[in-house]
Design a protein around this motif. Structure first.
Motif, PDB file in Angstrom:
ATOM      1  N   GLY A  63       4.332  -3.626  -7.339  1.00 23.06           N
ATOM      2  CA  GLY A  63       3.220  -2.697  -7.464  1.00 23.06           C
ATOM      3  C   GLY A  63       2.956  -1.962  -6.159  1.00 23.06           C
ATOM      4  N   VAL A  64       2.299  -0.816  -6.285  1.00 23.72           N
ATOM      5  CA  VAL A  64       1.872  -0.026  -5.132  1.00 23.72           C
ATOM      6  C   VAL A  64       0.405   0.291  -5.312  1.00 23.72           C
ATOM      7  CG1 VAL A  64       2.155   2.108  -3.829  1.00 23.72           C
ATOM      8  CG2 VAL A  64       4.154   0.961  -4.775  1.00 23.72           C
ATOM      9  N   VAL A  65      -0.398  -0.053  -4.332  1.00 24.33           N
ATOM     10  CA  VAL A  65      -1.830   0.192  -4.383  1.00 24.33           C
ATOM     11  C   VAL A  65      -2.167   1.326  -3.427  1.00 24.33           C
ATOM     12  CG1 VAL A  65      -2.414  -1.477  -2.581  1.00 24.33           C
ATOM     13  CG2 VAL A  65      -4.086  -0.949  -4.335  1.00 24.33           C
ATOM     14  N   LYS A  66      -3.148   2.108  -3.779  1.00 22.16           N
ATOM     15  CA  LYS A  66      -3.575   3.203  -2.915  1.00 22.16           C
ATOM     16  C   LYS A  66      -4.079   2.631  -1.589  1.00 22.16           C
ATOM     17  CE  LYS A  66      -6.368   7.419  -3.078  1.00 22.16           C
ATOM     18  NZ  LYS A  66      -7.361   8.199  -3.873  1.00 22.16           N
ATOM     19  N   ASP A  67      -3.856   3.382  -0.506  1.00 22.90           N
ATOM     20  CA  ASP A  67      -4.322   2.923   0.811  1.00 22.90           C
ATOM     21  C   ASP A  67      -5.804   2.567   0.765  1.00 22.90           C
ATOM     22  OD1 ASP A  67      -1.845   3.249   1.890  1.00 22.90           O
ATOM     23  OD2 ASP A  67      -2.257   5.201   2.796  1.00 22.90           O
ATOM     24  N   LEU A  68      -6.161   1.481   1.445  1.00 20.92           N
ATOM     25  CA  LEU A  68      -7.532   0.991   1.390  1.00 20.92           C
ATOM     26  C   LEU A  68      -8.485   1.993   2.043  1.00 20.92           C
ATOM     27  CD1 LEU A  68      -7.127  -2.788   2.300  1.00 20.92           C
ATOM     28  CD2 LEU A  68      -6.756  -1.625   0.131  1.00 20.92           C
ATOM     29  N   PRO A  69      -9.668   2.159   1.471  1.00 18.20           N
ATOM     30  CA  PRO A  69     -10.661   3.045   2.099  1.00 18.20           C
ATOM     31  C   PRO A  69     -11.200   2.425   3.379  1.00 18.20           C
ATOM     32  CG  PRO A  69     -11.630   1.889   0.230  1.00 18.20           C
ATOM     33  CD  PRO A  69     -10.166   1.544   0.226  1.00 18.20           C
ATOM     34  N   GLY A  70     -11.897   3.235   4.164  1.00 20.87           N
ATOM     35  CA  GLY A  70     -12.432   2.747   5.431  1.00 20.87           C
ATOM     36  C   GLY A  70     -13.623   1.838   5.278  1.00 20.87           C
ATOM     37  N   ASN A  71     -14.249   1.825   4.089  1.00 23.06           N
ATOM     38  CA  ASN A  71     -15.461   1.024   3.923  1.00 23.06           C
ATOM     39  C   ASN A  71     -15.206  -0.218   3.063  1.00 23.06           C
ATOM     40  OD1 ASN A  71     -15.023   2.569   1.666  1.00 23.06           O
ATOM     41  ND2 ASN A  71     -17.137   3.178   1.370  1.00 23.06           N
ATOM     42  N   THR A  72     -14.167  -0.959   3.449  1.00 23.25           N
ATOM     43  CA  THR A  72     -13.919  -2.268   2.848  1.00 23.25           C
ATOM     44  C   THR A  72     -13.643  -3.269   3.953  1.00 23.25           C
ATOM     45  OG1 THR A  72     -12.484  -3.548   1.371  1.00 23.25           O
ATOM     46  CG2 THR A  72     -11.466  -1.722   2.550  1.00 23.25           C
ATOM     47  N   THR A  73     -13.983  -4.531   3.703  1.00 21.81           N
ATOM     48  CA  THR A  73     -13.757  -5.565   4.715  1.00 21.81           C
ATOM     49  C   THR A  73     -12.303  -6.018   4.747  1.00 21.81           C
ATOM     50  OG1 THR A  73     -14.446  -7.213   3.074  1.00 21.81           O
ATOM     51  CG2 THR A  73     -16.111  -6.443   4.623  1.00 21.81           C
ATOM     52  N   PHE A  74     -11.519  -5.657   3.729  1.00 22.68           N
ATOM     53  CA  PHE A  74     -10.111  -6.050   3.696  1.00 22.68           C
ATOM     54  C   PHE A  74      -9.276  -5.089   4.548  1.00 22.68           C
ATOM     55  CE2 PHE A  74     -11.876  -7.409  -0.454  1.00 22.68           C
ATOM     56  CZ  PHE A  74     -11.743  -8.781  -0.284  1.00 22.68           C
ATOM     57  N   ASP A  75      -8.165  -5.609   5.086  1.00 23.51           N
ATOM     58  CA  ASP A  75      -7.323  -4.781   5.947  1.00 23.51           C
ATOM     59  C   ASP A  75      -5.836  -4.948   5.653  1.00 23.51           C
ATOM     60  OD1 ASP A  75      -6.949  -7.352   6.837  1.00 23.51           O
ATOM     61  OD2 ASP A  75      -7.212  -6.901   8.962  1.00 23.51           O
ATOM     62  N   PHE A  76      -5.478  -5.418   4.452  1.00 21.21           N
ATOM     63  CA  PHE A  76      -4.078  -5.697   4.147  1.00 21.21           C
ATOM     64  C   PHE A  76      -3.296  -4.409   3.858  1.00 21.21           C
ATOM     65  CE2 PHE A  76      -6.404  -5.987   0.098  1.00 21.21           C
ATOM     66  CZ  PHE A  76      -5.678  -5.135  -0.707  1.00 21.21           C
ATOM     67  N   THR A 101       0.852  -1.188   0.000  1.00 23.04           N
ATOM     68  CA  THR A 101       0.000   0.000   0.000  1.00 23.04           C
ATOM     69  C   THR A 101       0.888   1.238   0.000  1.00 23.04           C
ATOM     70  OG1 THR A 101      -0.107   0.022   2.420  1.00 23.04           O
ATOM     71  CG2 THR A 101      -1.863  -1.145   1.247  1.00 23.04           C
ATOM     72  N   GLU A 102       0.303   2.355  -0.364  1.00 27.91           N
ATOM     73  CA  GLU A 102       1.060   3.599  -0.497  1.00 27.91           C
ATOM     74  C   GLU A 102       1.755   3.978   0.811  1.00 27.91           C
ATOM     75  OE1 GLU A 102       0.263   8.183  -2.092  1.00 27.91           O
ATOM     76  OE2 GLU A 102      -1.421   6.877  -1.524  1.00 27.91           O
ATOM     77  N   SER A 103       1.040   3.886   1.926  1.00 30.14           N
ATOM     78  CA  SER A 103       1.626   4.293   3.207  1.00 30.14           C
ATOM     79  C   SER A 103       2.752   3.358   3.634  1.00 30.14           C
ATOM     80  CB  SER A 103       0.545   4.347   4.291  1.00 30.14           C
ATOM     81  OG  SER A 103      -0.075   3.083   4.438  1.00 30.14           O
ATOM     82  N   LEU A 104       2.616   2.055   3.391  1.00 33.97           N
ATOM     83  CA  LEU A 104       3.672   1.115   3.747  1.00 33.97           C
ATOM     84  C   LEU A 104       4.901   1.336   2.867  1.00 33.97           C
ATOM     85  CD1 LEU A 104       4.732  -1.242   5.373  1.00 33.97           C
ATOM     86  CD2 LEU A 104       3.546  -2.803   3.808  1.00 33.97           C
ATOM     87  N   ALA A 105       4.669   1.613   1.578  1.00 37.39           N
ATOM     88  CA  ALA A 105       5.785   1.889   0.673  1.00 37.39           C
ATOM     89  C   ALA A 105       6.569   3.125   1.119  1.00 37.39           C
ATOM     90  CB  ALA A 105       5.262   2.081  -0.749  1.00 37.39           C
ATOM     91  N   LYS A 106       5.849   4.169   1.559  1.00 31.91           N
ATOM     92  CA  LYS A 106       6.524   5.383   2.036  1.00 31.91           C
ATOM     93  C   LYS A 106       7.294   5.113   3.315  1.00 31.91           C
ATOM     94  CE  LYS A 106       3.497   8.863  -0.048  1.00 31.91           C
ATOM     95  NZ  LYS A 106       2.506   9.948   0.209  1.00 31.91           N
ATOM     96  N   SER A 107       6.725   4.270   4.193  1.00 28.33           N
ATOM     97  CA  SER A 107       7.410   3.954   5.443  1.00 28.33           C
ATOM     98  C   SER A 107       8.712   3.196   5.193  1.00 28.33           C
ATOM     99  CB  SER A 107       6.495   3.121   6.350  1.00 28.33           C
ATOM    100  OG  SER A 107       5.324   3.834   6.690  1.00 28.33           O
ATOM    101  N   LEU A 108       8.704   2.305   4.195  1.00 31.81           N
ATOM    102  CA  LEU A 108       9.889   1.510   3.910  1.00 31.81           C
ATOM    103  C   LEU A 108      10.912   2.236   3.038  1.00 31.81           C
ATOM    104  CD1 LEU A 108       8.409  -2.062   3.263  1.00 31.81           C
ATOM    105  CD2 LEU A 108      10.106  -1.483   4.997  1.00 31.81           C
TER     106      LEU A 108
END
Length: 787
Positions: free
Chosen positions: A179-192, A149-156
């Motif tokens: 690949g880099v995916v945009k941070d997940l929105p708050g209204n999804t059941t996924f949390d990866f 995700t975008e935030s994890l990529a920036k952290s690393l």
């Protein structure tokens, strides 16, 4: 004409500032509550509905039927996905997803723990989360690919382009960032925060038909009839698992998972939608109470505006013009209230988000939302003002200009009815709040069967699993721990179960077909570490006794269901595997504290033990114990941060949804009572003002202050008492229906209604009493001076 109406409306509102202020506060609170609730309801409704062709995305569920009930679960065998894609032309894509895990990602000396999943390469083709870098069809093409995700990529990596870089997972496996995916929105059941491919080793281990391990997702061709497709699936498992006549697969829409994720006897039976409907209903009730205030105060002031209406009619104003004038006033007042409501929402939204863990915000740049907001404000003004407008415009000028008293019996009775409605709603919310709190306390106080205090769990990750025996030995030697064990997962989670297929000496065909267990894995010292009660036999000790490789423990419910006498040493068979019962322990709550305890089987294992449980030494300071444990883990597992969880806190987390609901009910109950009392305060003030001469005469004739207070208050107390009579049975019906969703529940006691009624009457008495006292203490000379 419109400009003139607005100017006159503004003057009238300014002239009657107390009336205006009461209505603005009431309407603003009601609108603010509705605005916040509408934003939350919108976010809940949009859960997993934002993907392209979301209506064609489904989750595969298992449907299991036995003689007792029908159960469903959303974990499937690893082989299901490929077979569905190969055999059914209606299937466009399939993807498996393994359970979330917390892993260590390392790059260039930087180490970050994060949550991720292993999945198939088609996952991001089914769920089209926005890709910031990489090609959707190839980002997971290779087994060593990883998507961040975008935030994890920036952290690393900071500002460095992560594509093509190598990150190490859990200090052993290198992965290429593809690949880099945009941070997940708050209204999804996924949390990866990252995705990797399912490894070849996992393929071989889990891709059989008898082990349910994966979530399986399916994207169907457009316009596929799901009902007919599910009929096709009814015989799917029989081809691969002979004898599974009682099991079948079915597809369930992802768009319904969040709101309609509960099943009862195999049939969808609601879920989060019930909480959404409850909150939305409470918001509607609060705005209704605010509108009732407006209607009551406007009609109560009708006598004072009667001459105004008469003069307007005499000089040629038609009824339509008068209605337009009064509606303009109500819409103007609603517009001011709407502006105040927006300010209230800005202040309250952070608190609401914190309460419900839902990141929602006002978005004025969203044109549809902005237009809807304006429409709601105008509609509120029209609904609140339409009845007073028709009442006021209907006055006969020949009577009003002569100063005759206007008695609108129907209108007065309507005001009484509306007060009753207001307080009935408020009483229902008070009763609901008390009952929800009692149900939560009932669940919290239930004996869960093991000792949660001074018990922590730590994830067995990195070298902690390999060095477990050394860690355990050192913890016991330094006396930071009294007991240590390894288990499959946390004791607070119900993560695994098995259907029929078990047999034992004396078992009937029905028992063999229908007997299912909640499954749990442990190694040794399980009973002592968790503080369970051993009823018969002994604990598993696989760490020292190799013969315990087939040892199992059963709970009381299992022994009762199996109808086994003297169970120790008895053999249980499943397929060709034999298990020996070595111990029986007391029932304990594994999953929901509101569900019945089911038969449970704990088997000895050295594998798949992801959880370390430690009972702290109660004779030493807790802080010192934790520091000593941290030092041991840093010694044997230095690359991983030391993270622990107290089991009592994990258990308390199970009540999070109910606690949120209770807090919401309490908050909105307070708002409902406040708005109701605000209207009652204004109404009693106007009634006291209109009866000022009567009060003056009564005082001159010897009436006491207490007598005047009783005279002015008794009618309102009667109305609140009537509201109690009406609201109590409605509240009982609604809350009893809510409680029916819980197997372990309270019975509603009668004292709740007595307490709620006493509170409501006391609040109403104080509200009306302040105005009555003020009127009773007024000097009668002032009110009778012009007579």
């Amino acid at each position: 004409m419109v400009r003139n109406h607005i100017k006159i409306a503004w003057r009238n509102l300014w002239k009657n500032s107390s009336f205006t202020l009461i209505n603005i506060i009431g309407l603003a609170i009601g609108m603010g509550a509705v605005l916040i609730i509408a934003l939350w309801v919108k976010s809940q409704w949009q859960y997993d509905r934002f993907y392209s062709n979301s209506q064609d995305i489904y989750k595969v569920w298992n449907h299991y039927k036995d003689e007792q009930a029908v159960t469903v679960h959303d974990i499937t065998a690893g082989a299901v996905a490929k077979s569905l894609a190969d055999e059914y032309p209606e299937v466009l894509h399939t993807a498996r997803l393994y359970w979330s895990s917390s892993d260590l990602l390392s790059y260039n000396g930087k180490h970050i723990k994060s949550t991720g999943n292993s999945t198939d390469k088609s996952f991001l083709e089914i769920f089209d989360f926005p890709l910031l870098k990489g090609e959707r069809s190839t980002v997971l093409a290779e087994e060593n690919n990883i998507v961040l995700t975008e935030s994890l990529a920036k952290s690393l990596f900071g500002k460095t382009d992560p594509i093509g870089k190598i990150v190490t997972l859990n200090n052993k496996d290198p992965y290429l960032v593809s690949g880099v995916v945009k941070d997940l929105p708050g209204n999804t059941t996924f949390d990866f925060n990252f995705l990797i491919r399912i490894s070849q080793a996992d393929e071989q281990l889990y891709s059989d038909w008898n082990t349910n391990t994966f979530y399986t997702y399916v994207k169907l061709q457009e316009n596929t009839n799901t009902e007919q497709f599910n009929k096709k699936l009814s015989s799917f498992l029989k081809k691969y698992v002979p004898g599974k006549d009682h099991s079948k697969l079915f597809l369930y829409p992802m768009s319904k998972m969040h709101l309609y994720g509960n099943f009862e006897n195999g049939i969808p039976s609601g879920g989060k939608i019930e909480q959404v409907q409850l909150v939305a209903g409470i918001g509607a009730l609060i705005i209704l109470i605010a509108c009732i205030n407006f209607v009551n105060l406007s009609t109560a002031r009708a006598q004072r505006r009667a001459k105004e209406v008469g003069v307007r009619k005499v000089i040629g104003a038609g009824r339509k013009s008068l209605i337009a004038q009064f509606l303009t006033e109500s819409v103007l007042l609603a517009s001011i209230s709407g502006a105040v409501a927006i300010l209230i929402s800005f202040v309250a939204l952070p608190l609401f988000n914190q309460l419900l863990d839902t990141p929602i915000a006002l978005d004025f740049f969203n044109l549809p939302f902005f237009l809807l907001l304006i429409a709601c404000i105008l509609l509120t003004g029209l609904l609140a003002g339409i009845y007073p407008a028709f009442v006021l415009s209907a006055f006969d000028p020949s009577k009003t200009l002569k100063g005759l008293t206007l008695k609108n019996k129907w209108g007065f009775n309507l005001r009484q009815s509306l007060v009753v409605v207001q307080f009935s709603i408020a009483l229902m919310l008070i009763i609901a709040t008390i009952i929800v709190r009692m149900q939560i306390v009932h669940g919290i106080n239930r004996d869960i069967g093991y000792e949660t205090s001074n018990l922590i769990e730590i994830q067995a990750e990195g070298n902690a699993d390999k060095n477990f025996e050394a860690i355990k030995t050192e913890l016991l030697q330094n006396q930071a721990a009294e007991e240590v064990t390894r288990t499959g997962w946390t004791i607070t989670g119900d993560y695994s179960s098995a259907g029929g297929g078990y047999r034992w000496e004396g078992s009937t065909p029905e028992q063999e077909k229908n007997m299912g267990f909640r499954l749990y894995r442990a190694e040794s010292n399980f009973i002592r570490t968790y503080g369970l009660q051993l009823i018969d036999g002994r604990d598993i000790d696989y760490a020292r006794l190799a013969a315990d490789s087939t040892a199992i423990l059963l709970n009381e419910s299992a022994i009762k269901a199996m109808q086994i006498d003297q169970p120790i040493g008895k053999i249980i068979y499943r397929n060709e595997q034999e298990y020996t019962i070595v111990g029986v322990f007391n029932d304990f709550i594994l999953g929901s504290p509101y569900e019945p305890i089911r038969p449970m089987l704990i088997n000895a294992s050295h594998n798949f033990l992801f959880n370390i449980a430690i009972r702290l030494n109660t004779h030493q300071d807790r802080k010192e114990n934790l520091q000593a444990i941290e030092q041991v883990f840093k010694k044997f597992n230095p690359q991983y941060p030391f993270n622990y969880r107290f089991v009592d806190e994990l258990h308390q987390h199970k009540f999070k949804g109910e606690k949120q609901m209770a807090t919401l009910a309490m908050t909105f109950s307070i708002l409902a009572i406040f708005v109701s009392c605000l209207g009652l305060f204004g109404l009693s003030a106007y009634m006291a003002e209109t009866r000022s001469k009567e009060i003056g005469i009564r005082k001159v004739l010897g009436a006491s202050i207490a007598g005047v207070i009783v005279m002015l208050s008794k009618d309102y107390i009667k109305l609140v008492t009537l509201a109690l009579v009406i609201g109590s049975p409605l509240a009982w019906w609604a809350m009893n229906k809510w409680l029916n969703d819980f197997t372990y529940r309270i019975n509603i006691p009668i004292w709740i209604f007595i307490v709620a009624g006493t509170v409501a009457i006391t609040i109403a008495l104080l509200t009306v009493g302040t105005q009555a006292l003020r009127a009773a203490r007024a000097n009668p000379v002032d009110s009778l001076r012009d007579e």
